[in-house]
Motif scaffolding. Sequence first.
Motif, mmCIF file in Angstrom:
data_model
loop_
_atom_site.group_PDB
_atom_site.id
_atom_site.type_symbol
_atom_site.label_atom_id
_atom_site.label_comp_id
_atom_site.label_asym_id
_atom_site.label_seq_id
_atom_site.Cartn_x
_atom_site.Cartn_y
_atom_site.Cartn_z
ATOM 1 N N GLY A 111 0.781 -1.228 0.000
ATOM 2 C CA GLY A 111 0.000 0.000 0.000
ATOM 3 C C GLY A 111 0.813 1.278 0.000
ATOM 4 O O GLY A 111 0.377 2.294 -0.561
ATOM 5 N N GLN A 112 1.993 1.269 0.609
ATOM 6 C CA GLN A 112 2.780 2.504 0.693
ATOM 7 C C GLN A 112 3.148 3.039 -0.684
ATOM 8 O O GLN A 112 3.074 4.238 -0.938
ATOM 9 C CB GLN A 112 4.047 2.268 1.526
ATOM 10 N N GLY A 113 3.544 2.154 -1.583
ATOM 11 C CA GLY A 113 3.881 2.594 -2.936
ATOM 12 C C GLY A 113 2.682 3.194 -3.661
ATOM 13 O O GLY A 113 2.804 4.222 -4.341
ATOM 14 N N LEU A 114 1.523 2.552 -3.479
ATOM 15 C CA LEU A 114 0.309 3.074 -4.107
ATOM 16 C C LEU A 114 -0.070 4.438 -3.533
ATOM 17 O O LEU A 114 -0.459 5.350 -4.266
ATOM 18 C CB LEU A 114 -0.844 2.090 -3.888
ATOM 19 N N LEU A 115 0.070 4.583 -2.223
ATOM 20 C CA LEU A 115 -0.280 5.839 -1.563
ATOM 21 C C LEU A 115 0.586 6.990 -2.064
ATOM 22 O O LEU A 115 0.075 8.052 -2.440
ATOM 23 C CB LEU A 115 -0.119 5.674 -0.044
ATOM 24 N N VAL A 116 1.888 6.784 -2.100
ATOM 25 C CA VAL A 116 2.788 7.856 -2.539
ATOM 26 C C VAL A 116 2.613 8.139 -4.030
ATOM 27 O O VAL A 116 2.712 9.291 -4.463
ATOM 28 C CB VAL A 116 4.244 7.490 -2.207
ATOM 29 N N ALA A 117 2.321 7.117 -4.814
ATOM 30 C CA ALA A 117 2.086 7.334 -6.245
ATOM 31 C C ALA A 117 0.890 8.253 -6.454
ATOM 32 O O ALA A 117 0.924 9.145 -7.313
ATOM 33 C CB ALA A 117 1.862 5.993 -6.948
ATOM 34 N N ARG A 118 -0.163 8.050 -5.672
ATOM 35 C CA ARG A 118 -1.349 8.909 -5.786
ATOM 36 C C ARG A 118 -1.022 10.340 -5.393
ATOM 37 O O ARG A 118 -1.469 11.295 -6.040
ATOM 38 C CB ARG A 118 -2.475 8.356 -4.918
ATOM 39 N N TYR A 119 -0.269 10.492 -4.323
ATOM 40 C CA TYR A 119 0.122 11.842 -3.906
ATOM 41 C C TYR A 119 1.018 12.507 -4.960
ATOM 42 O O TYR A 119 0.877 13.697 -5.251
ATOM 43 C CB TYR A 119 0.848 11.792 -2.566
ATOM 44 N N THR A 120 1.927 11.737 -5.529
ATOM 45 C CA THR A 120 2.825 12.285 -6.548
ATOM 46 C C THR A 120 2.036 12.798 -7.745
ATOM 47 O O THR A 120 2.284 13.902 -8.250
ATOM 48 C CB THR A 120 3.838 11.212 -7.001
ATOM 49 N N GLU A 121 1.081 12.004 -8.207
ATOM 50 C CA GLU A 121 0.243 12.407 -9.343
ATOM 51 C C GLU A 121 -0.575 13.653 -9.021
ATOM 52 O O GLU A 121 -0.668 14.582 -9.829
ATOM 53 C CB GLU A 121 -0.701 11.253 -9.726
ATOM 54 N N ALA A 122 -1.170 13.662 -7.837
ATOM 55 C CA ALA A 122 -2.050 14.772 -7.463
ATOM 56 C C ALA A 122 -1.276 16.076 -7.312
ATOM 57 O O ALA A 122 -1.706 17.130 -7.798
ATOM 58 C CB ALA A 122 -2.783 14.438 -6.169
ATOM 59 N N PHE A 123 -0.127 16.042 -6.670
ATOM 60 C CA PHE A 123 0.664 17.262 -6.496
ATOM 61 C C PHE A 123 1.276 17.728 -7.812
ATOM 62 O O PHE A 123 1.477 18.931 -8.023
ATOM 63 C CB PHE A 123 1.752 17.052 -5.445
ATOM 64 N N ALA A 124 1.574 16.797 -8.719
ATOM 65 C CA ALA A 124 2.142 17.162 -10.018
ATOM 66 C C ALA A 124 1.180 18.044 -10.810
ATOM 67 O O ALA A 124 1.612 18.919 -11.576
ATOM 68 C CB ALA A 124 2.490 15.908 -10.812
ATOM 69 N N GLU A 125 -0.121 17.839 -10.612
ATOM 70 C CA GLU A 125 -1.108 18.673 -11.297
ATOM 71 C C GLU A 125 -1.032 20.134 -10.853
ATOM 72 O O GLU A 125 -1.501 21.031 -11.560
ATOM 73 C CB GLU A 125 -2.514 18.126 -11.027
ATOM 74 N N HIS A 126 -0.407 20.371 -9.695
ATOM 75 C CA HIS A 126 -0.250 21.725 -9.177
ATOM 76 C C HIS A 126 1.203 22.194 -9.265
ATOM 77 O O HIS A 126 1.565 23.214 -8.671
ATOM 78 C CB HIS A 126 -0.714 21.787 -7.718
#
Length: 367
Positions: free
Chosen positions: A79-94
């Motif tokens: 789960g940790q990899g999935l969690l950080v991947a989601r955060y990485t994608e979301a922050f990249a949009e900003h």
Amino acid sequence: MADAGRVVVKIGSSSLTAPGGRLDVDRIHRLVAVVAERRAAGQEVVLVSSGAIAAGIAPLGLPMRPTDLATAQATASVGQGLLVARYTEAFAEHGRRVGQVLLTAEDLIRRQHYRNAQRALARLLALGVVPIVNENDTVATDEIRFGDNDRLAALVAHLVRADALVLLTDVDGLYDGPPSRAGARRIPEVRGPEDLDGVEVTGRGTSIGTGGMVTKLEAASIATSAGVPVVLTVADNAERALLGEPVGTWFAATGRRKSARRLWLAHAARTSGRLVLDDGAIHAITHGKRSLLAAGITGVEGDFEPGDPVELATPHGVVIARGLVAYSAGEVREMRGRTTAELQEQDGTSHPRPVVHRDDLVIVSRY
């Protein structure tokens, strides 16, 4: 809060997951939008995020949060990899980058680890990166059983010298009783421990998260006693909380910022034993700011060596202080109840060391 230059924001598993335990990407994006906006306004934000174990439940086909340690560690690893991947994608949009920081209690117990974590987080913030902090559940033990990252968030707030801590959860503040009870009243402000008298707190978390209001209050106590005010509110109020609007419950700072060593001793160190004190010794260390002498010790519990952290307690079991003991458990058992003069006569030393020196002692509750 709106003027705080650096803020730690903690969000729990229950605020990041949908029914059934899967990670809710929309919730992550809503939180990230708020954090990114505050970062663009010049406010530095450290995000302490639960959710690693919750994020791994669905991919592994588990019906619920695992209860055994090995499966919990494996689920956190996925789960940790999935969690950080989601955060990485979301922050990249900003237009923002994130950095993953995984910590365990050892990183806050060992001085060199503490300093390394402090330097790493400071550098990430200086580079404009949003640190995503989580407990390292894959290798941790106690953290999986006890954490919803509340305590960790409070310690991180001290670690990075934050101006405030925001605890985002699934209720909109602290109530004087269960929020579901008719007539329960939200408490808008807590100025000190006396404001919690009569407050009924039950439950330690959901099936997805492991925290609860008890751990929130513990985290608020750690942070406020170290000079960091706290806002506790529902995740949907994140933007309003960071803008300083009166939402949730505000816990005012009650103490001064402690040294890292004293905060570690009070909240992060694992104790190896307990010394039971008489009334005279209790008064001497809590009101007289004196060292603990052997004459005031009535009982010794546990097995410890010189330099180990120990609890100092009343005869009724109330822990009033923690300290670094100067002798082994066997030595203290032989010394307890004996005056300095008696010890001088026995050992031939003119100035026997205190059992716990006042410089190695921190009060954790008044009695």
